[in-house]
Design an enzyme around this catalytic site. Structure first.
Site, PDB file in Angstrom:
ATOM      1  CB  VAL A   1      -1.897 153.034   9.116  1.00 43.64           C
ATOM      2  CG1 VAL A   1      -2.649 153.119   7.786  1.00 43.64           C
ATOM      3  CG2 VAL A   1      -2.143 151.674   9.767  1.00 43.64           C
TER       4      VAL A   1
ATOM      5  CG  ASP B   1      -2.273 150.587 -21.175  1.00 48.23           C
ATOM      6  OD1 ASP B   1      -1.274 151.283 -20.963  1.00 48.23           O
ATOM      7  OD2 ASP B   1      -2.448 149.474 -20.653  1.00 48.23           O
TER       8      ASP B   1
ATOM      9  CG  ASN C   1      -2.767 145.685 -21.409  1.00 44.12           C
ATOM     10  OD1 ASN C   1      -3.004 146.888 -21.473  1.00 44.12           O
ATOM     11  ND2 ASN C   1      -3.510 144.846 -20.712  1.00 44.12           N
TER      12      ASN C   1
ATOM     13  CG  ASP D   1     -11.825 147.059  -0.993  1.00 45.13           C
ATOM     14  OD1 ASP D   1     -13.062 147.048  -1.154  1.00 45.13           O
ATOM     15  OD2 ASP D   1     -11.177 148.108  -0.860  1.00 45.13           O
TER      16      ASP D   1
ATOM     17  CG  HIS E   1     -14.677 149.913  -2.689  1.00 38.37           C
ATOM     18  ND1 HIS E   1     -13.587 149.685  -1.865  1.00 38.37           N
ATOM     19  CD2 HIS E   1     -14.869 151.260  -2.691  1.00 38.37           C
ATOM     20  CE1 HIS E   1     -13.153 150.835  -1.386  1.00 38.37           C
ATOM     21  NE2 HIS E   1     -13.908 151.813  -1.855  1.00 38.37           N
TER      22      HIS E   1
ATOM     23  CG  ASP F   1      -6.156 146.812 -18.353  1.00 34.43           C
ATOM     24  OD1 ASP F   1      -5.128 146.320 -18.854  1.00 34.43           O
ATOM     25  OD2 ASP F   1      -6.365 148.030 -18.265  1.00 34.43           O
TER      26      ASP F   1
ATOM     27  CB  SER G   1     -11.977 154.356  -1.717  1.00 38.93           C
ATOM     28  OG  SER G   1     -12.528 153.921  -0.518  1.00 38.93           O
TER      29      SER G   1
ATOM     30  CG  ASP H   1     -14.497 135.146   0.665  1.00 41.83           C
ATOM     31  OD1 ASP H   1     -14.509 135.869   1.671  1.00 41.83           O
ATOM     32  OD2 ASP H   1     -15.523 134.844   0.021  1.00 41.83           O
TER      33      ASP H   1
ATOM     34  CG  ASP I   1     -14.593 130.814  -0.483  1.00 42.86           C
ATOM     35  OD1 ASP I   1     -13.946 131.619  -1.180  1.00 42.86           O
ATOM     36  OD2 ASP I   1     -15.803 130.987  -0.214  1.00 42.86           O
TER      37      ASP I   1
END
Length: 525
Positions: free
Chosen positions: A331, A126, A234, A158, A220, A167, A380, A199, A204
């Site tokens: 970072v 793929d 796959n 995110d 995003h 996928d 990003s 979340d 939740d």
């Protein structure tokens, strides 16, 4: 998260009314969360903002004057510093500057600060011809070295992540310590029913985009997740560098957000969740130029201290201004390049950049349906590619700490300064090369004591053992920063080190696409 609430007294009501007389002199800032600040209590202080406040006259006056509604301890259990960091909710939102000023005058308060709102910044069967980025970083050869493994987890922190995309779903992390939908926090990590992630914005266990999201919204994080680890080989959609790495889905934008996920309001809560859930790598494709947010910096430091690699996008403003959280020292800051290894014309740059990665027209998945695909551009898109490579490094050498992962990542980069006039030293160690990174020696294979003049005057030579054909030679600092790079063909394997090498230890990395050797060299007078 521990929450404490306060009763508003008649005295508080009077002070609140009086404060309205001056509220017009200040305004709330749309770049920060309204009605929320973070407060750190001095380590040596006995003050507890949750319980002791009303026994302290000065703090009591502050709480009543600014209508403090509640205080939470949002980041317990990581370290003493974060245990003493509180989130304060207050009603007099236009008086935030005065509130911070009054708190910081109190001898028991180390700092008070606003919370910034961040913006999002975009050979298996793929592997598509349009996936130029994977070919550029030699992903096909890298997969011959390692395909990751289901034991490595990258947290995509995110706006949302689709856990049901065709996928991606097979590569979504499953929390083995949690029983789905039983209403209990089975693994005692502080989150109930977090099977695939959480979340943190809505509180939740559903990290998916809301069903009411407009097409293209709340997409995003799903795009970032596909770049890191869409299921490969796959026969569907696309391949990903992460191949079989697992994705922890962490949603940091509220379903009710007016901009439908374009801003990240709970990003550091998401980082905190990923720490508690024991991710191996955390990917942050968001940020802002709003300056250092001490609480956020402390959280990413805590991730680093427990062994988690944190990767962040450097931003899309074509500036050298530092973008956070990418700018924090613990970072890995990632800029973007195009197909020709040019800095993307939108990508931020500067001395804080660690590495560059492809970031234009990057093919990935899309959350608009369970079989949708699209392309995106931005740092990003570069960030999750680097996060995937960090995951592959960890799958290959699980014992490396975050600093060592970063060094290995940087040591494998292709230097692109020559093709980016005016940006030398501002593009980190160069553009990532997955194969060179993963195929490099896992350890220093040989130590050579070379007696050289300091600085060199010429004439000294170094022979690289092995490798009949040497295509490249690099001189690196011990922390993996490329100091000199040479593209070589048909060499006789005898090299003269660059003029100006000072006394000390260096790494010499030489070889070709099939074999690489790393030497530790001591240069002295």
């Amino acid at each position: 998260m521990i929450t404490y609430r306060f009763r508003t007294s008649f005295f508080a009501l009077i002070l609140s009314i009086l404060s309205c007389a001056v509220s017009s002199a200040q305004t709330s800032d749309s770049t920060f969360l309204s009605g929320v600040i973070y407060v750190k209590v001095e380590d040596t202080s006995a003050v507890n903002l949750a319980e002791y406040t009303f026994n302290d006259p000065a703090l009591n006056l502050i709480f009543t004057t600014f209508s403090v509604d509640s205080v939470t301890a949002p980041f317990p259990g990581l370290n003493a510093q974060l245990d003493r960091t509180f989130r304060m909710y207050f009603s007099e939102v236009t008086l935030v500057t005065s509130l911070i000023s009054d708190l910081e005058k109190h001898p028991s308060i180390e700092y008070a600060e606003q919370s910034p709102i961040y913006q999002t910044s975009h050979t298996p069967n793929d592997l598509q011809s349009t996936q130029w980025s994977l070919k550029k970083i030699q992903a096909e050869k890298a997969w011959d070295v390692t395909k990751g493994g289901t034991n490595i987890v990258v947290a995509i922190v995110d706006n949302a992540v689709s856990t049901i995309h065709e996928d991606l779903k097979a590569n979504i992390w499953v929390n083995s310590g949690e029983i789905a939908n039983n209403g209990f926090d089975d693994d005692l990590n502080g989150y109930t029913d977090d099977i695939n992630g959480y979340d943190v914005a809505d509180g939740d266990a559903n990290p998916n985009p809301p069903s009411t999201a407009s097409n293209g919204k709340f997409n995003h994080g799903t795009m970032c997740a596909g770049i890191t680890s869409a299921v490969s080989n796959n026969g569907k959609g696309i391949a990903s560098l992460g191949y079989s790495i697992k994705i922890m889905a962490v949603k940091c934008s509220a379903n009710s957000a007016a901009d439908e996920g374009n801003t990240i309001t709970s990003g550091y809560d998401g980082v905190y969740y990923a720490i508690r859930a024991e991710a191996d790598v955390i990917s942050l494709s968001w940020g802002g130029p709003s300056g250092i947010f001490i609480t956020g910096e402390n959280i990413v430091k805590a991730a680093n201290q427990v062994g988690i690699v944190v990767v962040a996008a450097a931003g899309n403003s074509n500036t050298s201004d530092i973008f956070y959280p990418a700018g924090y020292s613990t970072v890995i800051a990632v800029g973007a390049t195009d197909e020709n290894d040019k800095r993307a014309n939108f990508s931020n740059y500067g001395s804080y950049i660690d590495v560059m990665a492809p970031g234009i027209n990057i093919q990935t998945i899309n959350a608009s349906s369970t079989s949708a695909y699209s392309a995106g551009s931005g740092t990003s898109m570069s960030c999750p590619l680097v996060a995937a490579l960090c995951g592959l490094i960890r799958s290959q050498q699980s014992g490396l700490n975050p600093s060592e992962v970063k060094s290995k990542l940087q040591a494998g980069c292709d230097n692109i300064d020559a093709g980016n006039s005016g940006f030398a030293g501002k593009l980190g160690s160069g553009r990532i090369n997955a194969f060179k990174t993963l195929n490099s020696a896992a350890h220093v294979e040989k130590t050579i004591d070379i007696r050289l003049k300091n600085p060199m005057s010429g004439g000294d030579e170094l022979t690289i053992p092995g490798n009949e054909d040497i295509d490249f030679l690099e001189v690196l600092s011990l922390n993996g920063v490329v100091l000199h790079a040479f593209d070589l063909e048909n060499s006789n394997k005898v090299f003269q080190l660059p003029h100006g090498i000072q006394q000390g230890f260096y790494l010499i990395r030489g070889g070709n696409d099939n074999s690489v050797i790393v030497l530790k060299v001591f240069v002295h007078e």
